[in-house]
Design a protein around this motif. Structure first.
Motif, PDB file in Angstrom:
ATOM      1  N   TYR A  31       0.839  -1.199   0.000  1.00 45.28           N
ATOM      2  CA  TYR A  31       0.000   0.000   0.000  1.00 45.28           C
ATOM      3  C   TYR A  31       0.876   1.252   0.000  1.00 45.28           C
ATOM      4  CZ  TYR A  31      -3.797   3.203   0.841  1.00 45.28           C
ATOM      5  OH  TYR A  31      -4.695   4.239   0.717  1.00 45.28           O
ATOM      6  N   ASP A  32       1.859   1.289   0.904  1.00 45.96           N
ATOM      7  CA  ASP A  32       2.748   2.450   0.967  1.00 45.96           C
ATOM      8  C   ASP A  32       3.663   2.537  -0.248  1.00 45.96           C
ATOM      9  OD1 ASP A  32       1.722   3.553   3.290  1.00 45.96           O
ATOM     10  OD2 ASP A  32       3.062   2.420   4.586  1.00 45.96           O
ATOM     11  N   LEU A  33       3.911   1.420  -0.911  1.00 40.97           N
ATOM     12  CA  LEU A  33       4.686   1.463  -2.147  1.00 40.97           C
ATOM     13  C   LEU A  33       3.901   2.131  -3.281  1.00 40.97           C
ATOM     14  CD1 LEU A  33       6.460  -2.014  -2.299  1.00 40.97           C
ATOM     15  CD2 LEU A  33       7.542   0.235  -2.142  1.00 40.97           C
ATOM     16  N   LEU A  56       2.240  -3.736 -10.145  1.00 42.86           N
ATOM     17  CA  LEU A  56       3.454  -4.302  -9.569  1.00 42.86           C
ATOM     18  C   LEU A  56       4.604  -3.350  -9.865  1.00 42.86           C
ATOM     19  CD1 LEU A  56       2.924  -7.931 -10.902  1.00 42.86           C
ATOM     20  CD2 LEU A  56       2.474  -7.116  -8.573  1.00 42.86           C
ATOM     21  N   THR A  57       5.694  -3.494  -9.132  1.00 47.55           N
ATOM     22  CA  THR A  57       6.845  -2.634  -9.411  1.00 47.55           C
ATOM     23  C   THR A  57       7.449  -2.956 -10.764  1.00 47.55           C
ATOM     24  OG1 THR A  57       8.298  -4.145  -8.220  1.00 47.55           O
ATOM     25  CG2 THR A  57       7.418  -2.251  -6.988  1.00 47.55           C
ATOM     26  N   SER A  58       7.196  -4.179 -11.238  1.00 45.25           N
ATOM     27  CA  SER A  58       7.710  -4.603 -12.540  1.00 45.25           C
ATOM     28  C   SER A  58       6.760  -5.629 -13.139  1.00 45.25           C
ATOM     29  CB  SER A  58       9.099  -5.231 -12.379  1.00 45.25           C
ATOM     30  OG  SER A  58       9.463  -5.935 -13.541  1.00 45.25           O
ATOM     31  N   MET A  99       5.323   6.172  -4.109  1.00 40.39           N
ATOM     32  CA  MET A  99       5.482   5.692  -2.738  1.00 40.39           C
ATOM     33  C   MET A  99       5.093   6.775  -1.738  1.00 40.39           C
ATOM     34  SD  MET A  99       8.988   3.408  -2.814  1.00 40.39           S
ATOM     35  CE  MET A  99      10.063   4.792  -2.809  1.00 40.39           C
ATOM     36  N   SER A 100       4.575   6.342  -0.596  1.00 38.79           N
ATOM     37  CA  SER A 100       4.276   7.274   0.490  1.00 38.79           C
ATOM     38  C   SER A 100       5.602   7.765   1.072  1.00 38.79           C
ATOM     39  CB  SER A 100       3.452   6.579   1.574  1.00 38.79           C
ATOM     40  OG  SER A 100       4.258   5.640   2.273  1.00 38.79           O
ATOM     41  N   GLU A 101       5.525   8.831   1.841  1.00 43.54           N
ATOM     42  CA  GLU A 101       6.738   9.345   2.491  1.00 43.54           C
ATOM     43  C   GLU A 101       7.326   8.294   3.430  1.00 43.54           C
ATOM     44  OE1 GLU A 101       8.495  12.092   1.724  1.00 43.54           O
ATOM     45  OE2 GLU A 101       7.021  12.245   0.121  1.00 43.54           O
ATOM     46  N   ASP A 102       6.455   7.544   4.128  1.00 42.59           N
ATOM     47  CA  ASP A 102       6.930   6.476   5.017  1.00 42.59           C
ATOM     48  C   ASP A 102       7.735   5.440   4.242  1.00 42.59           C
ATOM     49  OD1 ASP A 102       5.750   7.638   7.228  1.00 42.59           O
ATOM     50  OD2 ASP A 102       4.003   6.303   7.227  1.00 42.59           O
ATOM     51  N   ALA A 103       7.228   5.040   3.085  1.00 49.33           N
ATOM     52  CA  ALA A 103       7.921   4.035   2.273  1.00 49.33           C
ATOM     53  C   ALA A 103       9.262   4.574   1.791  1.00 49.33           C
ATOM     54  CB  ALA A 103       7.065   3.614   1.090  1.00 49.33           C
ATOM     55  N   LYS A 104       9.293   5.834   1.385  1.00 47.37           N
ATOM     56  CA  LYS A 104      10.551   6.428   0.924  1.00 47.37           C
ATOM     57  C   LYS A 104      11.579   6.453   2.045  1.00 47.37           C
ATOM     58  CE  LYS A 104       8.383   9.223  -2.665  1.00 47.37           C
ATOM     59  NZ  LYS A 104       7.964  10.562  -3.073  1.00 47.37           N
TER      60      LYS A 104
END
Length: 116
Positions: A31-33, A56-58, A99-104
């Motif tokens: 979710y945060d991604l 997906l990321t890829s 991405m959310s700030e938390d994920a970053k």
């Protein structure tokens, strides 16, 4: 048709559950991604159907199938949800700006390379 569900509350429960799903190669939840694009509901009589649109990321993600199953599982774990469908899309393509700030922060602190 009158809504008998508190959709905001249900969506919050689903998001809470989605934040427990991790790609095994990335130290942040899906979710945060920014992999979850949309959460939609459809009420059919007294049944609630939920459709999660995600990416997906890829497109070549080796754990794609298991991630989709996990998303469906954690969505159905919310008591009010009777049916869940996960739709996989690649448009728009995912990129780290989603991405959310938390994920970053997690990605930066872990020294993880940004996935591409």
């Amino acid at each position: 048709m009158e809504t008998i569900f508190d959709l905001k509350s249900i969506e919050e429960k689903i998001i809470e559950n989605l934040k427990k799903v991790y790609d095994p190669e990335i130290p942040s939840n899906i979710y945060d991604l920014g992999l979850i694009y949309n959460i939609e509901f459809e009420q059919k009589d007294r049944y609630l159907h939920c459709t999660i649109t995600m990416t997906l990321t890829s497109p070549t993600c080796p754990v794609a199938e298991s991630l989709l199953e996990q998303v469906k599982y954690v969505t159905l774990a919310v008591d009010e949800v009777d049916e869940a469908k996960v739709t996989l899309v690649f448009s728009p393509p995912w990129d780290p700006s989603m991405m959310s700030e938390d994920a970053k922060e997690i990605m930066g602190a872990s020294g993880a390379a940004m996935p591409f």
